[in-house]
Scaffold this motif. Structure first.
Motif, PDB file in Angstrom:
ATOM      1  N   VAL A   1      28.801  19.346 -25.962  1.00  0.00           N
ATOM      2  CA  VAL A   1      28.720  20.168 -24.831  1.00  0.00           C
ATOM      3  C   VAL A   1      26.913  20.256 -24.208  1.00  0.00           C
ATOM      4  CG1 VAL A   1      27.538  22.759 -24.844  1.00  0.00           C
ATOM      5  CG2 VAL A   1      28.824  22.219 -26.569  1.00  0.00           C
ATOM      6  N   GLN A   2      27.136  19.460 -22.992  1.00  0.00           N
ATOM      7  CA  GLN A   2      26.258  18.916 -22.870  1.00  0.00           C
ATOM      8  C   GLN A   2      25.263  20.010 -21.849  1.00  0.00           C
ATOM      9  OE1 GLN A   2      27.577  17.606 -18.759  1.00  0.00           O
ATOM     10  NE2 GLN A   2      25.232  16.824 -17.803  1.00  0.00           N
ATOM     11  N   GLU A   3      23.461  19.380 -22.348  1.00  0.00           N
ATOM     12  CA  GLU A   3      22.962  19.716 -22.408  1.00  0.00           C
ATOM     13  C   GLU A   3      22.506  18.983 -20.961  1.00  0.00           C
ATOM     14  OE1 GLU A   3      17.682  19.979 -23.455  1.00  0.00           O
ATOM     15  OE2 GLU A   3      18.808  18.118 -24.208  1.00  0.00           O
ATOM     16  N   ILE A   4      21.993  20.734 -20.004  1.00  0.00           N
ATOM     17  CA  ILE A   4      21.843  20.409 -18.718  1.00  0.00           C
ATOM     18  C   ILE A   4      19.815  20.872 -18.485  1.00  0.00           C
ATOM     19  CG2 ILE A   4      23.183  20.273 -17.342  1.00  0.00           C
ATOM     20  CD1 ILE A   4      23.052  23.534 -16.719  1.00  0.00           C
ATOM     21  N   ASN A   5      18.750  20.879 -17.423  1.00  0.00           N
ATOM     22  CA  ASN A   5      18.032  21.499 -16.939  1.00  0.00           C
ATOM     23  C   ASN A   5      17.972  22.659 -16.691  1.00  0.00           C
ATOM     24  OD1 ASN A   5      16.045  19.629 -18.355  1.00  0.00           O
ATOM     25  ND2 ASN A   5      16.573  18.022 -16.850  1.00  0.00           N
ATOM     26  N   TYR A   6      17.109  23.816 -16.715  1.00  0.00           N
ATOM     27  CA  TYR A   6      17.107  25.435 -15.539  1.00  0.00           C
ATOM     28  C   TYR A   6      17.205  24.867 -14.651  1.00  0.00           C
ATOM     29  CZ  TYR A   6      16.491  30.457 -15.164  1.00  0.00           C
ATOM     30  OH  TYR A   6      16.942  31.634 -14.824  1.00  0.00           O
ATOM     31  N   ASP A   7      16.538  24.399 -13.958  1.00  0.00           N
ATOM     32  CA  ASP A   7      16.616  23.837 -12.670  1.00  0.00           C
ATOM     33  C   ASP A   7      17.709  22.701 -11.781  1.00  0.00           C
ATOM     34  OD1 ASP A   7      16.076  21.243 -13.247  1.00  0.00           O
ATOM     35  OD2 ASP A   7      14.275  20.789 -11.903  1.00  0.00           O
ATOM     36  N   GLU A   8      18.335  22.586 -12.474  1.00  0.00           N
ATOM     37  CA  GLU A   8      19.453  21.972 -12.659  1.00  0.00           C
ATOM     38  C   GLU A   8      20.975  23.264 -12.645  1.00  0.00           C
ATOM     39  OE1 GLU A   8      19.433  17.507 -14.369  1.00  0.00           O
ATOM     40  OE2 GLU A   8      20.151  19.243 -15.752  1.00  0.00           O
TER      41      GLU A   8
END
Length: 224
Positions: free
Chosen positions: A114-121
């Motif tokens: 599972v890839q982590e992303i930032n909320y703004d992405e």
């Protein structure tokens, strides 16, 4: 692991030698846990610094290898619990590693990362056909409530690798004739690498306000 009684006896011997008075088991346990926490936390600072420097060819003196060996004691994995839209963080987690979906148990190899992303992405990922999250290409966000995995259809079968915090140190004892005697049955040793014994003694003494040179500590250890 480092034996808690060995460290306590060395600390007591030095405190007595320096005429600083008796360190009670309660005081020692508080100082011991603080010392372990500080030493453990320093590994990650030192590792970041070491990674910015060139390594060496020695198998036993490379700083990065040494620090990774000390940290590896605390690396583990666990299945995550789902509730109210979030997967809970492991209760003993210090640093999160990799998240897998579809890996049902520690003995079953499978699933997808599972890839982590930032909320703004999030908007960019969900609006693009190429990056839109699916069960075979899931994403996650770190939130205070837990880990938010997208798509929301994933509600089970999630595991995480992580670095755990050291377990609580305890010099266990029983009171006999008004004296505290070591009780191995209720004791919990330091989880740190065995090479940290001298550092632990020095750190605990420092927290107790007892200043001693390292060579003095080594000399005392040779007399024991």
């Amino acid at each position: 692991m480092v034996n808690v009684d060995t460290v306590y006896q060395r600390v007591l011997a030095i405190a007595n030698k320096e005429q600083r008075g008796y360190i009670t088991p309660l005081e020692f346990n508080l100082l011991a846990n603080q010392a372990q926490k500080e030493i453990f936390g320093s590994y990650f600072i030192e590792l970041n610094q070491a990674l910015a420097m060139p390594g060496n060819e020695s198998e036993y003196s490379d700083i990065v290898k040494t620090l990774n060996e000390k940290i590896s004691i605390f690396k583990t994995d666990a299945a995550l619990t789902y509730a109210s839209g979030y997967f809970s963080y492991p209760s003993d987690m210090y640093k999160l590693g990799t998240l897998y979906a579809g890996q049902l148990s520690a003995t079953v190899v499978g699933g997808v990362e599972v890839q982590e992303i930032n909320y703004d992405e999030l908007l960019d990922y969900t609006n693009s056909p190429l990056t839109k999250p699916t069960e075979t290409k899931p994403l996650y966000l770190r939130r205070a409530e837990g880990l938010n995995i997208i798509p929301s259809t994933i509600v089970s079968g999630v595991r995480a690798t992580y670095t755990k915090t050291p377990s609580k140190v305890e010099w266990g004892y029983v009171v006999v004739n008004e004296q505290a005697l070591y009780n191995a049955g209720s004791a919990e040793n330091f989880e740190l690498h065995v090479s940290e014994e001298t550092t632990l003694v020095m750190k605990i003494l420092g927290l107790a306000g007892i200043v001693i040179q390292k060579q003095d500590l080594m000399a005392l250890g040779q007399q024991a």
